[in-house]
Scaffold this active site. Structure first.
Site, mmCIF file in Angstrom:
data_model
loop_
_atom_site.group_PDB
_atom_site.id
_atom_site.type_symbol
_atom_site.label_atom_id
_atom_site.label_comp_id
_atom_site.label_asym_id
_atom_site.label_seq_id
_atom_site.Cartn_x
_atom_site.Cartn_y
_atom_site.Cartn_z
ATOM 1 N N ALA A 66 0.864 -1.172 0.000
ATOM 2 C CA ALA A 66 0.000 0.000 0.000
ATOM 3 C C ALA A 66 0.905 1.228 0.000
ATOM 4 O O ALA A 66 2.082 1.142 0.350
ATOM 5 C CB ALA A 66 -0.904 -0.023 1.226
ATOM 6 N N GLU A 132 4.731 -5.151 7.112
ATOM 7 C CA GLU A 132 3.989 -4.123 7.852
ATOM 8 C C GLU A 132 4.534 -3.880 9.264
ATOM 9 O O GLU A 132 4.583 -2.751 9.742
ATOM 10 C CB GLU A 132 2.499 -4.498 7.940
ATOM 11 C CG GLU A 132 1.747 -4.350 6.628
ATOM 12 C CD GLU A 132 1.782 -5.568 5.728
ATOM 13 O OE1 GLU A 132 2.634 -6.469 5.930
ATOM 14 O OE2 GLU A 132 0.961 -5.616 4.793
#
Ligand code: CO8
Length: 258
Positions: A66, A132
């Protein structure tokens, strides 16, 4: 035909080839890109001239996650109240098969999008990972759920807790990807497979994908019943009669989606 800023869309016969195209950011998935991808895919999903999708990026990156620059300043309330990114999952609800052709980095949301596809083909330079944790968050697009199902808990847990990447070779051994190719060939091989899938009864391809996904998403007894009922249903079609007659008569079947 819509024109997009972050993706390329091409039809090759009955195969729709979608290419993530934000080279300056290693195809980081910002909201504009994801909206374009979903718009293109949902339109092509209902186009009877399309039998299957191939989704790819560049040789350096399928997608590096992302878009960190877009999300860095978001607050909890922005994300929760805004139901932020919850629309990404729609890729996994498309009816036609999608082959992800992954070269280079498939990290974070990039790995998650690849796992939303039905088959992953990898180039020999592919790297899968859920980094992440290293940037102060956790996976949000299915990484904690789909990676476990694909490669088992121990290694998935290790990757998600350390951010460590997996090579194409390991991804093949552990069942995350179906095949590995030299990176120049990944897209062509994916198109070849998508063409093959497109040559069968579209109705039955959709049915088979749906039944396999039952195994992935529901309990065994429910999944078995779903499969059996779908199998029975194929006997209501001309494509079943044609396919089996062609075998017996030693000729090529002519599927007409009837
Ligand atoms: N977001 C924004 N920009 C990025 C991203 C990213 N994820 N990845 C790379 N870029 C940009 C870089 O900032 C750089 O831009 P610039 O030239 O303007 O500085 C350009 O792309 C090239 O990148 P690098 O210079 O870093 O290239 P390297 O070859 O040195 O490194 C790496 C490649 C290792 C891939 C490195 O770029 C990297 O670590 N990227 C970030 C990977 C990452 O942490 N991804 C996870 C993001 S979080 C996430 O995906 C959450 C998903 C939630 C989904 C929820 C759905 C419901």
């Amino acid at each position: 035909k819509a024109s997009y800023n972050n993706i390329l869309v091409e039809k090759r016969g009955k195969v729709a080839l979608l290419t993530l195209n934000r080279p300056k950011a290693l195809n980081a998935l910002n909201s504009e890109l994801m909206n374009e991808l979903q718009d293109a895919m949902s339109t092509l999903d209902t186009d009877s001239g399309v039998g299957a999708f191939v989704l790819t990026g560049s040789e350096k990156a399928f997608a590096a996650g992302a878009d960190i620059k877009e999300m860095s300043s978001k607050t909890f309330v922005d994300t929760y109240k805004g139901n932020w990114l919850s629309n990404w999952g729609s890729i996994s609800r498309l009816r036609k098969p999608i082959i992800a052709a992954v070269n280079g980095y498939a990290l974070g949301g990039g790995c998650e999008v690849a796992m939303m596809c039905d088959i992953i083909y990898a180039g020999d330079n592919a790297r899968f990972g859920q980094p992440e944790i290293t940037i102060g968050t956790i996976p949000g697009g299915g990484g904690t759920q789909r990676l476990i199902r694909a490669i088992g808990k121990a290694r998935a847990m290790e990757m998600i807790l350390t951010g460590e990447q997996m090579t194409a070779e390991e991804a093949l051994r552990s069942g995350l990807v179906a095949k590995v190719f030299p990176k120049e060939e990944t897209v062509a091989k994916a198109i070849e497979t998508a063409e093959k899938i497109s040559s069968f009864s579209q109705n039955h391809v959709i049915m088979a994908k749906e039944a396999v996904n039952q195994a992935y998403e529901v309990g065994l007894q429910q999944g078995l019943l779903f499969e059996l009922r779908s199998f029975w249903t194929t006997f209501a079609t001309e494509d079943q009669k044609e396919g089996m007659a062609a075998f017996i008569e030693k000729r090529k079947p002519n599927f007409r989606d009837q």
